[in-house]
Write an enzyme that holds these catalytic residues in place. Structure first.
Site, short mmCIF file in Angstrom:
data_model
loop_
_atom_site.label_atom_id
_atom_site.label_comp_id
_atom_site.label_asym_id
_atom_site.label_seq_id
_atom_site.Cartn_x
_atom_site.Cartn_y
_atom_site.Cartn_z
N CYS A 39 26.41 11.95 7.68
CA CYS A 39 26.04 10.73 6.94
C CYS A 39 27.24 10.22 6.13
CB CYS A 39 24.88 11.04 6.01
SG CYS A 39 24.58 9.72 4.81
N LYS B 170 12.47 16.59 6.45
CA LYS B 170 13.01 16.98 5.14
C LYS B 170 12.24 18.14 4.51
CE LYS B 170 14.30 12.21 4.49
NZ LYS B 170 14.07 10.92 3.90
N SER C 296 24.92 7.71 -3.46
CA SER C 296 26.38 7.67 -3.34
C SER C 296 26.99 6.48 -4.07
CB SER C 296 26.78 7.61 -1.86
OG SER C 296 26.44 6.35 -1.32
#
Lengths: 250, 250
Positions: free
Chosen positions: A33, A60, A86
């Site tokens: 990612c 997940k 991020s």
């Protein structure tokens, strides 16, 4: 700087939460990612000793939703505090670890570097064009024109060795993963007419080609990135809705 | 705090650049633009003495492109430095004028407030739904459902008097203009079923209703905002591609 767990297997649904030793700085990652990679490169560039937990973000692990309300990577956890996304982790890290500050302290210079990084998000927005070509090669000419346009803009915005100046900095580290995704795509047959060696090409993008090579070979990037072969295979599977092997290359 | 020029006429193509007196802090604004309003409220809340230059952003004055490469509002200019983009101006102002800092100094608290503001950008993304209804009333039920969903999320995220805590702060100031645009829209006939008095409604959104009223009446907002009547008229003209009167209400 010691990053442990970079090559650990991805934890999926049903997998237990690894016990967090007191004082440990942890980063939740997804190896392919680009957003997670932004945070990983920043942690590496700052020389933070960190424990990397790789995640399967398709299935997940249940406990991870207590860390991130959407269950996405990346997130960081230390001293009982969790910071997600991020878009916020790099600046948080500079605030929390000012002794290894990457962004300038001067308010104006800092704002200019953030603005430059923001303009370079056009590279991230171009990556889905390549996914479209991976699904349908007949779209290549139309879609790669958009990618070339963005690379041309990036070439023009690069007025020194790095976007941050004479050494790599904030705009370099946070934008690199998206250039790298275009590089990975270039290794797939018939997706985009760009070289994988001396990427994206000394003729059209001389400054950017030196920049990409320099960043790619840097310790920060090398300590967290995946091989072009695994990266391209993962991207192709993602684009074509194939089965995702989060442990590719391990 | 002295804001001069808040009610100055918008400068358009052909209009001269007003001379900038040394030491003056200037903000380039568009009176009905929520992004410009974010920066204006932040300047007002910090008590910065500022000269406001209102712009016509349809027929932009030529000289303004030397300030902002896209000619957009907002931008600020002081001490020979220009910082553009409402996404970066508030934090820049806190860095450049730390004595009136609005974001917390604690890195974790600061990151959490920025993340909360980021989640509230869903409100900004809902505003185009209302533009669609202004163009075509038959879309009302479908589009307002999205607006209600976002307001419900905003109500749930509000766990204190303000998003920043017991007093207004970063997430409050930077998200307010978008709530206000929904409020303006509610005054137009048949666009969205929300009250203009006690907006967005004490029954469905009790915390948000107190919050909106408190922010709307604050000195910072009052010193920079437009009337609901002018705001709604401008939004409607914008949505329906009518002629835009940048000096409405002056």
């Amino acid at each position: 700087m010691v990053l442990t767990g970079v090559t650990s297997k991805a934890i999926r649904k049903g997998g237990a939460e690894p016990p967090l030793a007191p004082g440990t700085f942890r980063i939740y990652n997804m190896r392919f990612c680009p957003w997670a990679e932004k945070a990983m490169i920043y942690v590496a560039a700052k020389g933070i000793d960190a424990e990397v937990i790789n995640l399967n973000v398709t299935d997940k692990p249940e406990w991870y939703f207590s860390k991130h309300y959407q269950g996405k990577a990346p997130a960081i956890e230390h001293d009982g505090k969790i910071v997600i996304d991020s878009g916020f982790i790099p600046e948080y890290l500079d605030d929390a670890f000012p002794e290894t500050r990457i962004l300038p302290t001067d308010p104006y210079e800092k704002a200019q570097q953030k603005l430059l990084a923001d303009r370079l998000t056009a590279v991230a927005h171009a990556v889905p064009c390549l996914f479209a070509v991976m699904r349908d090669r007949s779209l290549k000419d139309e879609k790669q024109a958009k990618v070339f346009e963005v690379l041309k803009m990036a070439e023009e915005l690069l007025t020194d060795d790095f976007y941050a100046g004479s050494t790599p900095g904030f705009p370099d580290y946070v934008s690199f993963p998206f250039f790298e995704k275009i590089w990975w795509s270039a290794s797939l047959d018939g997706v985009v007419d760009l070289p994988t060696s001396s990427f994206p090409g000394v003729e059209q993008y001389p400054k950017l080609t030196r920049w990409f090579s320099s960043l790619l070979e840097s310790d920060a990037v090398q300590s967290v990135t995946q091989s072009i072969r695994d990266g391209a295979e993962f991207m192709n599977a993602y684009a074509t809705h194939g089965e995702l092997n989060y442990d590719l290359g391990l």
